[in-house]
Structure formats: C-alpha cells, structure tokens
Design an enzyme around this catalytic site. Structure first.
Site, PDB file in Angstrom:
ATOM      1  N   GLY A  14       0.837  -1.218   0.000  1.00  0.00           N
ATOM      2  CA  GLY A  14       0.000   0.000   0.000  1.00  0.00           C
ATOM      3  C   GLY A  14       0.860   1.251   0.000  1.00  0.00           C
ATOM      4  O   GLY A  14       1.843   1.321   0.718  1.00  0.00           O
ATOM      5  N   ARG A  75       1.215  -5.004  -5.741  1.00  0.00           N
ATOM      6  CA  ARG A  75       1.124  -6.238  -4.964  1.00  0.00           C
ATOM      7  C   ARG A  75       1.508  -7.345  -5.942  1.00  0.00           C
ATOM      8  O   ARG A  75       0.998  -7.393  -7.053  1.00  0.00           O
ATOM      9  CB  ARG A  75      -0.285  -6.423  -4.413  1.00  0.00           C
ATOM     10  N   ASP A 106       3.807  -4.625   6.422  1.00  0.00           N
ATOM     11  CA  ASP A 106       4.308  -5.904   6.930  1.00  0.00           C
ATOM     12  C   ASP A 106       4.471  -6.945   5.819  1.00  0.00           C
ATOM     13  O   ASP A 106       5.381  -7.780   5.894  1.00  0.00           O
ATOM     14  CB  ASP A 106       3.462  -6.424   8.099  1.00  0.00           C
ATOM     15  N   THR A 129       3.222   2.852   5.959  1.00  0.00           N
ATOM     16  CA  THR A 129       1.814   2.470   5.839  1.00  0.00           C
ATOM     17  C   THR A 129       0.977   3.449   6.658  1.00  0.00           C
ATOM     18  O   THR A 129       1.384   3.821   7.763  1.00  0.00           O
ATOM     19  CB  THR A 129       1.533   1.026   6.333  1.00  0.00           C
ATOM     20  N   ASP A 131      -1.595   2.829   8.213  1.00  0.00           N
ATOM     21  CA  ASP A 131      -2.291   2.140   9.313  1.00  0.00           C
ATOM     22  C   ASP A 131      -1.558   2.161  10.647  1.00  0.00           C
ATOM     23  O   ASP A 131      -2.142   1.833  11.672  1.00  0.00           O
ATOM     24  CB  ASP A 131      -2.557   0.676   8.932  1.00  0.00           C
ATOM     25  N   ASP A 133       0.476   0.046  11.833  1.00  0.00           N
ATOM     26  CA  ASP A 133       0.269  -1.258  12.469  1.00  0.00           C
ATOM     27  C   ASP A 133       1.532  -2.127  12.484  1.00  0.00           C
ATOM     28  O   ASP A 133       1.445  -3.343  12.450  1.00  0.00           O
ATOM     29  CB  ASP A 133      -0.876  -2.003  11.750  1.00  0.00           C
ATOM     30  N   ARG A 175      -8.315  -1.894   8.726  1.00  0.00           N
ATOM     31  CA  ARG A 175      -8.994  -3.195   8.756  1.00  0.00           C
ATOM     32  C   ARG A 175      -8.722  -3.919  10.080  1.00  0.00           C
ATOM     33  O   ARG A 175      -9.594  -4.531  10.657  1.00  0.00           O
ATOM     34  CB  ARG A 175      -8.517  -4.057   7.574  1.00  0.00           C
TER      35      ARG A 175
HETATM   36  P1  ADP Z   1       2.093  -4.173   2.615  1.00  0.00           P
HETATM   37  O1  ADP Z   1       3.566  -4.172   2.438  1.00  0.00           O
HETATM   38  O2  ADP Z   1       1.515  -2.796   2.518  1.00  0.00           O
HETATM   39  O3  ADP Z   1       1.675  -4.942   3.853  1.00  0.00           O
HETATM   40  P2  ADP Z   1       1.241  -6.449   0.961  1.00  0.00           P
HETATM   41  O4  ADP Z   1       0.762  -7.273   2.117  1.00  0.00           O
HETATM   42  O5  ADP Z   1       0.445  -6.467  -0.280  1.00  0.00           O
HETATM   43  O6  ADP Z   1       1.436  -4.905   1.354  1.00  0.00           O
HETATM   44  O7  ADP Z   1       2.714  -6.932   0.609  1.00  0.00           O
HETATM   45  C1  ADP Z   1       3.433  -6.351  -0.442  1.00  0.00           C
HETATM   46  C2  ADP Z   1       4.101  -7.424  -1.252  1.00  0.00           C
HETATM   47  O8  ADP Z   1       5.083  -8.094  -0.457  1.00  0.00           O
HETATM   48  C3  ADP Z   1       3.200  -8.527  -1.761  1.00  0.00           C
HETATM   49  O9  ADP Z   1       2.473  -8.140  -2.898  1.00  0.00           O
HETATM   50  C4  ADP Z   1       4.223  -9.614  -2.080  1.00  0.00           C
HETATM   51  O10 ADP Z   1       4.858  -9.364  -3.328  1.00  0.00           O
HETATM   52  C5  ADP Z   1       5.249  -9.424  -0.964  1.00  0.00           C
HETATM   53  N1  ADP Z   1       4.984 -10.408   0.097  1.00  0.00           N
HETATM   54  C6  ADP Z   1       4.034 -10.375   1.046  1.00  0.00           C
HETATM   55  N2  ADP Z   1       4.056 -11.502   1.800  1.00  0.00           N
HETATM   56  C7  ADP Z   1       5.050 -12.265   1.315  1.00  0.00           C
HETATM   57  C8  ADP Z   1       5.604 -13.566   1.625  1.00  0.00           C
HETATM   58  N3  ADP Z   1       5.077 -14.287   2.624  1.00  0.00           N
HETATM   59  N4  ADP Z   1       6.623 -14.021   0.896  1.00  0.00           N
HETATM   60  C9  ADP Z   1       7.139 -13.288  -0.116  1.00  0.00           C
HETATM   61  N5  ADP Z   1       6.671 -12.074  -0.477  1.00  0.00           N
HETATM   62  C10 ADP Z   1       5.652 -11.573   0.214  1.00  0.00           C
END
Ligand code: ADP
Length: 327
Positions: A14, A75, A106, A129, A131, A133, A175
């Site tokens: 995000g 993502r 995260d 982020t 949030d 969080d 969320r």
């Molecule tokens: P944020 O970083 O805002 O929490 P996301 O949860 O969408 O956003 O995570 C961003 C990106 O990080 C994901 O689209 C993916 O490419 C990568 N990612 C998230 N979880 C994993 C994982 N368990 N293993 C490898 N890459 C991951």
C-alpha cells in the site's frame, strides 16, 4: 569500510504519503557516500520484470512534498513463489545491486526478510503504511498525514452536521488497526469511536448518543474503523437508526482519499530520518532490520522480531480520555 557499491530502493504494498520524501533521503544519503543508487519500479514486481532505473540527486528533486510514490508500487503474488523470488534475485544480481532498502508495510517486510535470508543480500526496511500497524516504530510513514486528512473531513462534516442537527457515521481506514480512528476521533471531537481492537455494542453506542442528545448536543459524529466488528458505517447506521431516531442520520466513507495528499511536516521529517538511517544501517553492516522511531530516537529492530510481535498501539490513556472528552 563497507563493501556495498550499489543500493536498490523500492516501495511496495500500500502506498503512503511520505514515501517520496523517504526515497529522496535514501538516494541522496547513498550518493553522498559515493554509492550508486538504483530505483526498482513497482517493488517486487519490478525485480521480476527487470524494471530498474538509475538514480542521481536530480532524480529526486521536487518530490519531497508529493504524495504517492514516484517508484510506483504493486502487490506481486509471483514474488511469493520459489520461481518468482529466484527470477527477482537473478535480475537484482545482474544489475549489480548488492543491498536493498524496502519501504512498505508488513507484507513488504515479510518478502524482504525471506529474500534476504534466501540469497544473503543485505536488506533494510522502512515502515511505510498509513495504518501504523507495525512493530518496531511508534509511528509509520503516512499515518500522521492520513490523520490530518481525516480531521479536515471531520471538521467539514461537523459544519453541516451542526447546521442540520444530524448524526454522521464516518468510516475511516483500518482493517485491523484502530490507530487512525482513535487519533482522528480525538482530534476531530467525535462523540464515539468504534475500533477493531475493542468491541463496542450497538446498545452501548446508542446510550452514548442518547446522553449527548440529552445534554443538548446539536450534532454527533461517530468514527468507525473499517474493521470494527459491528460491520461498516452503513451497517452501524442502519442498526442505530432502528432504535434511535433523534437525529437525521448520514454516512460518509472516506476511503482512498486517506492514502493521498502532500505529506505533513511530521511525515516529511520522519521519512527523511528513516531513509537516512536505512542507508547508514546498511553501511554499518546491518541487515534484515527495520528502522523505526521510538520516542524521539531512531532505532533498528530485527525484521524477524518486528514480524513476529504484535504491538497494541492504542494507548489506554487516549482510550479513556476519548470517552471523557466526548460528554
Ligand atoms: P504491505 O507491504 O503494505 O503490507 P502487501 O501485504 O500487499 O502490502 O505486501 C506487499 C508485497 O510483499 C506482496 O504483494 C508480495 O509481493 C510481498 N509479500 C508479502 N508476503 C510475502 C511472503 N510471505 N513471501 C514473499 N513475499 C511476500
């Protein structure tokens, strides 16, 4: 002396206001130390697609004040697969990048930890982020700006709510985290705040609103975090209306406007400090760390620890105070 000659920087997940200010700080701190700087377009997706851009001091001119991210974000599900991270690593290696700085939430940090552990490439994460969080930093990039955006909206809604004796339900982002709801609710003078972390029943909410009406409040505003267990603002408004129709009732969902906008002074300074610290951490030989703010000090936390701990960021004194100041 560090052996790092080329650092890649990217934003992922995000977007949040302050990401550009952070990219600027990272690029300029790296260049100051004679390190080549490379931007990865669209985060992990850009590594897989071999989408890199060489950066210099001028590549980050005039972006400090801009929301969003000039490096784009995405993502990327492919990055979660064995083939995906291998492809990403092959491209990073071919580009000559020997360390990475990730700005994101995260999910981004989880991907960074795995990537670094698998291939031994040094990585530092910056918590970005709205949030707020993440464990390891009192505040994340974008949180302060998002709060400012929300309170501007509350102030405007209050004007019209007051003029018409209305009850407004305003839904804000969060969320799993009630951080935006709690702080913007206090700063905006909300009559009630509904949070994912703390259940408030509809009857309890109605009781508060009835007290406000008896005390001759001419309007009421209820802030609802999107992850509140009662459902979204429309559900809460409908259920309240069934039992309490003292006011005319309206709903506003603030949605993605909370993600945009020019970063606040707080976020610009936080972004600059965290970006600067991220480069310095790499040059000191640190890896798989999250840089963060604790009190007014910049600290680093192992990513593994940051990812495995949950931090309750709703200060009890704020929760108690919010109730008393709304009477
Ligand atoms: P944020 O970083 O805002 O929490 P996301 O949860 O969408 O956003 O995570 C961003 C990106 O990080 C994901 O689209 C993916 O490419 C990568 N990612 C998230 N979880 C994993 C994982 N368990 N293993 C490898 N890459 C991951």
């Amino acid at each position: 002396m560090s052996s790092i000659k080329k650092i890649g920087v990217f934003t992922s997940g995000g977007d949040a206001p302050g990401m550009n200010a952070c990219i600027r700080a990272i690029v300029r701190t790296g260049i100051y130390h004679n390190i080549e700087m490379v931007g990865v377009i669209q985060g992990y997706q850009g590594m897989i697609d071999n989408n890199f851009i060489d950066m210099n001091s001028r590549s980050v001119s005039n972006i400090l004040h801009l929301g969003g991210t000039i490096l784009k974000t995405a993502r990327c599900l492919e990055f979660k697969t064995e083939e995906g991270i291998q492809k990403a690593y092959d491209h990073v290696k071919a580009k000559g990048i020997d360390a990475l700085i990730a700005i994101g939430g995260d999910g981004t940090a989880t991907g960074a930890e795995r990537f670094s552990k698998t291939f031994g490439i040094p990585v530092i994460c910056v918590p970005g982020t709205i949030d707020n969080d993440l464990y390891g930093s009192d505040f994340t990039l974008g949180f302060d700006t998002a709060n400012n955006t929300v309170i501007q909206a509350i102030d405007k809604i209050r004007d019209t709510a007051d003029s018409h004796d209305r009850l407004f339900f305003i839904e804000v982002m969060g969320r799993d985290s009630g951080c935006i709801a709690l702080r913007s609710g206090i700063a905006g003078g909300a009559e009630a705040i509904l949070l994912p972390e703390k259940e408030t029943g509809i009857d309890e909410l109605i009781e508060k609103l009835e007290t406000g009406a008896k005390n001759k409040k001419s309007s009421s505003i209820v802030i609802i975090a999107e992850g509140d267990k009662n459902g979204g603002a429309y559900d809460v408004a409908r259920r309240v209306k069934e039992k309490f129709d003292y006011y005319d009732t309206k709903v506003t969902i603030l949605g993605h406007l909370q993600r945009g906008g020019s970063p606040s002074s707080f976020d610009r300074i936080l972004a600059s400090r965290l970006g600067y610290a991220a480069v310095n951490a790499l040059l000191e030989g640190q890896t798989r760390k999250m840089v963060g703010l604790r009190g007014n000090a910049i600290v680093t936390t192992p990513l593994e620890e940051a990812l495995n701990q949950k931090e309750f960021k709703l200060e009890q004194d704020l929760l108690d105070m919010a109730i008393i100041l709304a009477i």
